[in-house]
Design a protein around this motif. Structure first.
Motif, PDB file in Angstrom:
ATOM      1  N   SER A 125       0.830  -1.210   0.000  1.00  0.00           N
ATOM      2  CA  SER A 125       0.000   0.000   0.000  1.00  0.00           C
ATOM      3  C   SER A 125       0.860   1.254   0.000  1.00  0.00           C
ATOM      4  O   SER A 125       0.533   2.238  -0.661  1.00  0.00           O
TER       5      SER A 125
ATOM      6  N   SER B 223       2.227   1.666  -3.510  1.00  0.00           N
ATOM      7  CA  SER B 223       1.123   2.047  -4.387  1.00  0.00           C
ATOM      8  C   SER B 223       0.791   3.533  -4.237  1.00  0.00           C
ATOM      9  O   SER B 223       0.592   4.239  -5.231  1.00  0.00           O
ATOM     10  N   LEU B 224       0.734   4.022  -3.016  1.00  0.00           N
ATOM     11  CA  LEU B 224       0.468   5.441  -2.790  1.00  0.00           C
ATOM     12  C   LEU B 224       1.570   6.319  -3.367  1.00  0.00           C
ATOM     13  O   LEU B 224       1.305   7.374  -3.939  1.00  0.00           O
ATOM     14  N   ARG B 225       2.805   5.884  -3.236  1.00  0.00           N
ATOM     15  CA  ARG B 225       3.932   6.651  -3.775  1.00  0.00           C
ATOM     16  C   ARG B 225       3.890   6.690  -5.300  1.00  0.00           C
ATOM     17  O   ARG B 225       4.138   7.727  -5.904  1.00  0.00           O
ATOM     18  N   VAL B 226       3.541   5.577  -5.917  1.00  0.00           N
ATOM     19  CA  VAL B 226       3.437   5.528  -7.376  1.00  0.00           C
ATOM     20  C   VAL B 226       2.331   6.462  -7.853  1.00  0.00           C
ATOM     21  O   VAL B 226       2.499   7.197  -8.830  1.00  0.00           O
ATOM     22  N   LYS B 227       1.189   6.458  -7.167  1.00  0.00           N
ATOM     23  CA  LYS B 227       0.095   7.363  -7.531  1.00  0.00           C
ATOM     24  C   LYS B 227       0.524   8.817  -7.402  1.00  0.00           C
ATOM     25  O   LYS B 227       0.213   9.644  -8.251  1.00  0.00           O
ATOM     26  N   SER B 228       1.257   9.138  -6.348  1.00  0.00           N
ATOM     27  CA  SER B 228       1.756  10.492  -6.149  1.00  0.00           C
ATOM     28  C   SER B 228       2.698  10.901  -7.279  1.00  0.00           C
ATOM     29  O   SER B 228       2.605  12.006  -7.815  1.00  0.00           O
TER      30      SER B 228
ATOM     31  N   GLN C 226       2.753   9.648 -10.294  1.00  0.00           N
ATOM     32  CA  GLN C 226       1.980   9.756 -11.529  1.00  0.00           C
ATOM     33  C   GLN C 226       1.273  11.109 -11.598  1.00  0.00           C
ATOM     34  O   GLN C 226       1.234  11.736 -12.655  1.00  0.00           O
ATOM     35  N   LEU C 227       0.724  11.560 -10.487  1.00  0.00           N
ATOM     36  CA  LEU C 227       0.082  12.885 -10.453  1.00  0.00           C
ATOM     37  C   LEU C 227       1.091  13.986 -10.753  1.00  0.00           C
ATOM     38  O   LEU C 227       0.794  14.932 -11.487  1.00  0.00           O
TER      39      LEU C 227
ATOM     40  N   ASP D 253       1.854  13.860 -14.487  1.00  0.00           N
ATOM     41  CA  ASP D 253       0.730  14.409 -15.253  1.00  0.00           C
ATOM     42  C   ASP D 253       0.719  15.934 -15.184  1.00  0.00           C
ATOM     43  O   ASP D 253       0.496  16.615 -16.190  1.00  0.00           O
TER      44      ASP D 253
END
Length: 100
Positions: free
Chosen positions: A19, A22-27, A29-30, A33
């Motif tokens: 988890s 996963s949170l770091r990858v989402k960060s 990616q944002l 972007d």
């Protein structure tokens, strides 16, 4: 008892690590972007157009022959785009190719 406890702790730790990553990858990616949007704004402001990848004539020819799946595969091979991105790009290109 100790084995069960260790197994539960191991599973819990693996879940926590998953988890967190996963949170770091989402960060990240944002952030990527956001950087891409800003770069697009700068390029638009300066009037710079991104050059078209070599081989797009092949994609246009496949679109003219109504071979959209082959065109999508070719677009992916040329650009390295994912399936969804390639499908959207080929569909958008098909609109302009069909007008010509």
């Amino acid at each position: 008892m100790n084995t069960v406890f260790l197994l539960v702790m191991l599973i819990g730790t693996a879940g926590w690590i998953t988890s967190t990553v996963s949170l770091r990858v989402k960060s990240l990616q944002l952030q990527a972007d956001r950087a891409e949007r800003r770069l697009a704004l700068v390029l638009d402001h300066l009037g710079i157009e991104e050059p078209e990848p070599a081989g797009m004539d092949e994609v246009r020819a496949l679109i003219r022959e109504d071979r959209l799946i082959s065109a999508i595969k070719s677009y992916r091979r040329i650009t390295g785009a994912g399936l969804a991105e390639a499908k959207l790009a080929v569909e958008a290109l098909a609109v302009t190719v069909k007008k010509d």
